[in-house]
Design a protein around this motif. Structure first.
Motif, PDB file in Angstrom:
ATOM      1  N   THR A  34     -78.004 -31.291 -65.147  1.00  0.00           N
ATOM      2  CA  THR A  34     -77.463 -32.065 -66.178  1.00  0.00           C
ATOM      3  C   THR A  34     -76.270 -31.654 -66.955  1.00  0.00           C
ATOM      4  OG1 THR A  34     -79.445 -33.403 -66.143  1.00  0.00           O
ATOM      5  CG2 THR A  34     -78.003 -34.023 -67.659  1.00  0.00           C
ATOM      6  N   VAL A  35     -76.744 -30.468 -67.686  1.00  0.00           N
ATOM      7  CA  VAL A  35     -75.820 -29.990 -68.688  1.00  0.00           C
ATOM      8  C   VAL A  35     -74.347 -29.819 -68.282  1.00  0.00           C
ATOM      9  CG1 VAL A  35     -75.520 -28.186 -70.561  1.00  0.00           C
ATOM     10  CG2 VAL A  35     -77.874 -29.219 -70.141  1.00  0.00           C
ATOM     11  N   PRO A  36     -73.996 -28.925 -67.234  1.00  0.00           N
ATOM     12  CA  PRO A  36     -72.653 -29.051 -66.995  1.00  0.00           C
ATOM     13  C   PRO A  36     -71.921 -30.011 -66.706  1.00  0.00           C
ATOM     14  CG  PRO A  36     -73.931 -27.261 -65.648  1.00  0.00           C
ATOM     15  CD  PRO A  36     -74.882 -28.352 -66.450  1.00  0.00           C
ATOM     16  N   SER A  37     -72.248 -31.153 -66.231  1.00  0.00           N
ATOM     17  CA  SER A  37     -71.681 -32.366 -66.087  1.00  0.00           C
ATOM     18  C   SER A  37     -71.749 -33.171 -67.287  1.00  0.00           C
ATOM     19  CB  SER A  37     -72.521 -33.265 -64.834  1.00  0.00           C
ATOM     20  OG  SER A  37     -72.474 -32.546 -63.556  1.00  0.00           O
ATOM     21  N   LEU A  38     -72.707 -33.094 -68.074  1.00  0.00           N
ATOM     22  CA  LEU A  38     -72.714 -33.902 -69.257  1.00  0.00           C
ATOM     23  C   LEU A  38     -71.688 -33.313 -70.311  1.00  0.00           C
ATOM     24  CD1 LEU A  38     -74.219 -35.941 -70.779  1.00  0.00           C
ATOM     25  CD2 LEU A  38     -75.649 -34.244 -71.823  1.00  0.00           C
ATOM     26  N   LEU A  39     -71.299 -31.776 -70.154  1.00  0.00           N
ATOM     27  CA  LEU A  39     -70.607 -31.333 -71.184  1.00  0.00           C
ATOM     28  C   LEU A  39     -69.250 -31.212 -70.535  1.00  0.00           C
ATOM     29  CD1 LEU A  39     -72.616 -28.547 -72.721  1.00  0.00           C
ATOM     30  CD2 LEU A  39     -72.151 -30.587 -73.637  1.00  0.00           C
ATOM     31  N   ARG A  40     -69.087 -31.566 -69.308  1.00  0.00           N
ATOM     32  CA  ARG A  40     -67.970 -31.353 -68.467  1.00  0.00           C
ATOM     33  C   ARG A  40     -67.281 -29.803 -68.553  1.00  0.00           C
ATOM     34  NH1 ARG A  40     -65.057 -36.025 -66.451  1.00  0.00           N
ATOM     35  NH2 ARG A  40     -66.334 -37.773 -67.032  1.00  0.00           N
ATOM     36  N   ILE A  41     -68.231 -28.964 -68.812  1.00  0.00           N
ATOM     37  CA  ILE A  41     -67.809 -27.456 -68.563  1.00  0.00           C
ATOM     38  C   ILE A  41     -68.217 -26.953 -67.409  1.00  0.00           C
ATOM     39  CG2 ILE A  41     -67.827 -25.299 -69.727  1.00  0.00           C
ATOM     40  CD1 ILE A  41     -68.685 -26.898 -72.316  1.00  0.00           C
ATOM     41  N   LYS A  42     -67.099 -26.818 -66.531  1.00  0.00           N
ATOM     42  CA  LYS A  42     -67.763 -26.237 -65.010  1.00  0.00           C
ATOM     43  C   LYS A  42     -68.584 -27.119 -64.488  1.00  0.00           C
ATOM     44  CE  LYS A  42     -65.893 -21.802 -65.346  1.00  0.00           C
ATOM     45  NZ  LYS A  42     -64.859 -21.541 -64.591  1.00  0.00           N
ATOM     46  N   PRO A  43     -68.459 -28.422 -64.361  1.00  0.00           N
ATOM     47  CA  PRO A  43     -69.476 -29.488 -63.712  1.00  0.00           C
ATOM     48  C   PRO A  43     -69.913 -29.099 -62.294  1.00  0.00           C
ATOM     49  CG  PRO A  43     -67.287 -30.233 -63.950  1.00  0.00           C
ATOM     50  CD  PRO A  43     -67.146 -29.184 -64.797  1.00  0.00           C
TER      51      PRO A  43
ATOM     52  N   ILE B 234     -75.896 -33.393 -54.546  1.00  0.00           N
ATOM     53  CA  ILE B 234     -74.759 -32.676 -53.651  1.00  0.00           C
ATOM     54  C   ILE B 234     -73.743 -33.551 -53.117  1.00  0.00           C
ATOM     55  CG2 ILE B 234     -74.228 -31.044 -52.229  1.00  0.00           C
ATOM     56  CD1 ILE B 234     -77.157 -29.590 -52.603  1.00  0.00           C
ATOM     57  N   TRP B 235     -74.229 -34.492 -52.555  1.00  0.00           N
ATOM     58  CA  TRP B 235     -73.679 -35.406 -51.575  1.00  0.00           C
ATOM     59  C   TRP B 235     -72.776 -36.194 -52.512  1.00  0.00           C
ATOM     60  CZ3 TRP B 235     -74.054 -40.863 -51.833  1.00  0.00           C
ATOM     61  CH2 TRP B 235     -73.233 -41.523 -50.812  1.00  0.00           C
ATOM     62  N   GLY B 236     -73.442 -36.788 -53.421  1.00  0.00           N
ATOM     63  CA  GLY B 236     -72.537 -37.765 -54.554  1.00  0.00           C
ATOM     64  C   GLY B 236     -71.644 -36.882 -55.318  1.00  0.00           C
ATOM     65  N   ARG B 237     -71.954 -35.910 -55.977  1.00  0.00           N
ATOM     66  CA  ARG B 237     -71.091 -35.173 -56.899  1.00  0.00           C
ATOM     67  C   ARG B 237     -69.926 -34.486 -56.174  1.00  0.00           C
ATOM     68  NH1 ARG B 237     -71.260 -38.255 -60.815  1.00  0.00           N
ATOM     69  NH2 ARG B 237     -73.309 -38.227 -62.022  1.00  0.00           N
ATOM     70  N   ARG B 238     -70.245 -34.172 -54.801  1.00  0.00           N
ATOM     71  CA  ARG B 238     -69.059 -33.697 -54.194  1.00  0.00           C
ATOM     72  C   ARG B 238     -67.917 -34.474 -53.470  1.00  0.00           C
ATOM     73  NH1 ARG B 238     -70.436 -29.025 -49.993  1.00  0.00           N
ATOM     74  NH2 ARG B 238     -68.445 -28.457 -50.465  1.00  0.00           N
ATOM     75  N   ARG B 239     -68.495 -35.487 -52.975  1.00  0.00           N
ATOM     76  CA  ARG B 239     -68.000 -36.408 -52.033  1.00  0.00           C
ATOM     77  C   ARG B 239     -67.612 -37.970 -52.600  1.00  0.00           C
ATOM     78  NH1 ARG B 239     -66.818 -33.311 -47.752  1.00  0.00           N
ATOM     79  NH2 ARG B 239     -68.799 -32.194 -47.007  1.00  0.00           N
ATOM     80  N   LYS B 240     -68.291 -38.307 -53.496  1.00  0.00           N
ATOM     81  CA  LYS B 240     -68.183 -39.708 -54.040  1.00  0.00           C
ATOM     82  C   LYS B 240     -67.761 -39.969 -55.433  1.00  0.00           C
ATOM     83  CE  LYS B 240     -69.107 -41.237 -49.824  1.00  0.00           C
ATOM     84  NZ  LYS B 240     -68.120 -41.938 -49.012  1.00  0.00           N
ATOM     85  N   ALA B 241     -68.518 -39.247 -56.408  1.00  0.00           N
ATOM     86  CA  ALA B 241     -68.483 -39.418 -57.717  1.00  0.00           C
ATOM     87  C   ALA B 241     -68.332 -38.049 -58.532  1.00  0.00           C
ATOM     88  CB  ALA B 241     -69.619 -40.313 -58.253  1.00  0.00           C
ATOM     89  N   ARG B 242     -67.268 -37.508 -58.168  1.00  0.00           N
ATOM     90  CA  ARG B 242     -66.953 -36.107 -58.825  1.00  0.00           C
ATOM     91  C   ARG B 242     -66.902 -36.264 -60.236  1.00  0.00           C
ATOM     92  NH1 ARG B 242     -63.804 -31.967 -55.410  1.00  0.00           N
ATOM     93  NH2 ARG B 242     -64.546 -32.318 -53.207  1.00  0.00           N
ATOM     94  N   ILE B 243     -67.268 -35.266 -61.080  1.00  0.00           N
ATOM     95  CA  ILE B 243     -66.876 -35.034 -62.553  1.00  0.00           C
ATOM     96  C   ILE B 243     -66.303 -33.937 -62.682  1.00  0.00           C
ATOM     97  CG2 ILE B 243     -68.155 -34.716 -64.658  1.00  0.00           C
ATOM     98  CD1 ILE B 243     -70.697 -35.788 -63.617  1.00  0.00           C
ATOM     99  N   GLY B 244     -64.935 -34.268 -63.259  1.00  0.00           N
ATOM    100  CA  GLY B 244     -63.773 -33.065 -63.582  1.00  0.00           C
ATOM    101  C   GLY B 244     -64.216 -32.475 -64.771  1.00  0.00           C
ATOM    102  N   PRO B 245     -63.473 -31.331 -65.102  1.00  0.00           N
ATOM    103  CA  PRO B 245     -63.735 -30.723 -66.397  1.00  0.00           C
ATOM    104  C   PRO B 245     -62.944 -31.258 -67.509  1.00  0.00           C
ATOM    105  CG  PRO B 245     -62.121 -29.455 -64.845  1.00  0.00           C
ATOM    106  CD  PRO B 245     -62.689 -30.555 -63.849  1.00  0.00           C
ATOM    107  N   LYS B 246     -63.190 -30.921 -68.593  1.00  0.00           N
ATOM    108  CA  LYS B 246     -62.396 -31.587 -69.658  1.00  0.00           C
ATOM    109  C   LYS B 246     -61.112 -31.426 -69.692  1.00  0.00           C
ATOM    110  CE  LYS B 246     -65.877 -31.463 -73.389  1.00  0.00           C
ATOM    111  NZ  LYS B 246     -66.030 -30.698 -74.744  1.00  0.00           N
TER     112      LYS B 246
END
Length: 131
Positions: free
Chosen positions: A66-75, A119-131
Motif C-alpha cells: 500500500t505505502v508506495p502507491s499511497l505516497l506515489r513514491i516508486k509505486p 499485479i494484473w490491475g496495477r501493471r495493466r489496467k489502473a497504473r499509479i504514476g509517481p508524483k
C-alpha cells in the motif's frame, strides 16, 4: 466514457484489496513479533525463529502493498511487494502441505489470488504514476 468509469471502479477495487491485504499482513506480522504465544497455530510454538522471520516478511508485505502507491513514491514497489506476497504464500502452502496441513492452505490461496489481481490491475489496467 464507460471505459473511464470501468477504470475508476477497478482502481477503487484494487485499493480495497490492497488495504485489505495490508491490514491482514500487518496484523499477522505484529502478532507474530509481539505476541506469538497468543496465536492458535501449533507451528508457532515449535519454531520461534520461523515465527520471527515470517513476522518480518508479513510486515514488509503489508507495508509494500500500500505505502508506495499511497505516497506515489516508486509505486512500482507495490507490484514487487505483490510478487513477494505470491512467493510468501507459495512457501506457506508448501510448509503446510509438508506438515500434513493441506486443508489449511485455502487462506494462503486467497491471498495469492489477491496478489495476482493486484499485479494484473496495477501493471495493466489502473497504473499509479509517481508524483
Amino acid at each position: 466514457m464507460a471505459k473511464q468509469i470501468n477504470k475508476e471502479v477497478l482502481n477503487v477495487i484494487l485499493w480495497i484489496v490492497q488495504v485489505l491485504l495490508t491490514c491482514i499482513f500487518t496484523w499477522a506480522g505484529v502478532m507474530k513479533l509481539l505476541q506469538p504465544d497468543e496465536l492458535p497455530w501449533l507451528w508457532v510454538k515449535e519454531d520461534p525463529g520461523l515465527v520471527t522471520v515470517s513476522g518480518i516478511a508479513d510486515l514488509i508485505a503489508g507495508i509494500g502493498l500500500t505505502v508506495p502507491s499511497l505516497l506515489r513514491i516508486k509505486p512500482q514497489l507495490t507490484i514487487y511487494a505483490a510478487y513477494g506476497t505470491i512467493a510468501l504464500m507459495i512457501s506457506a502452502s508448501v510448509f503446510h502441505m509438508m506438515r500434513g496441513e493441506g486443508n489449511q492452505i485455502g487462506f494462503n490461496m486467497f491471498m495469492l489470488v489477491a496478489a495476482i489481481f493486484i499485479i494484473w490491475g496495477r501493471r495493466r489496467k489502473a497504473r499509479i504514476g509517481p508524483k
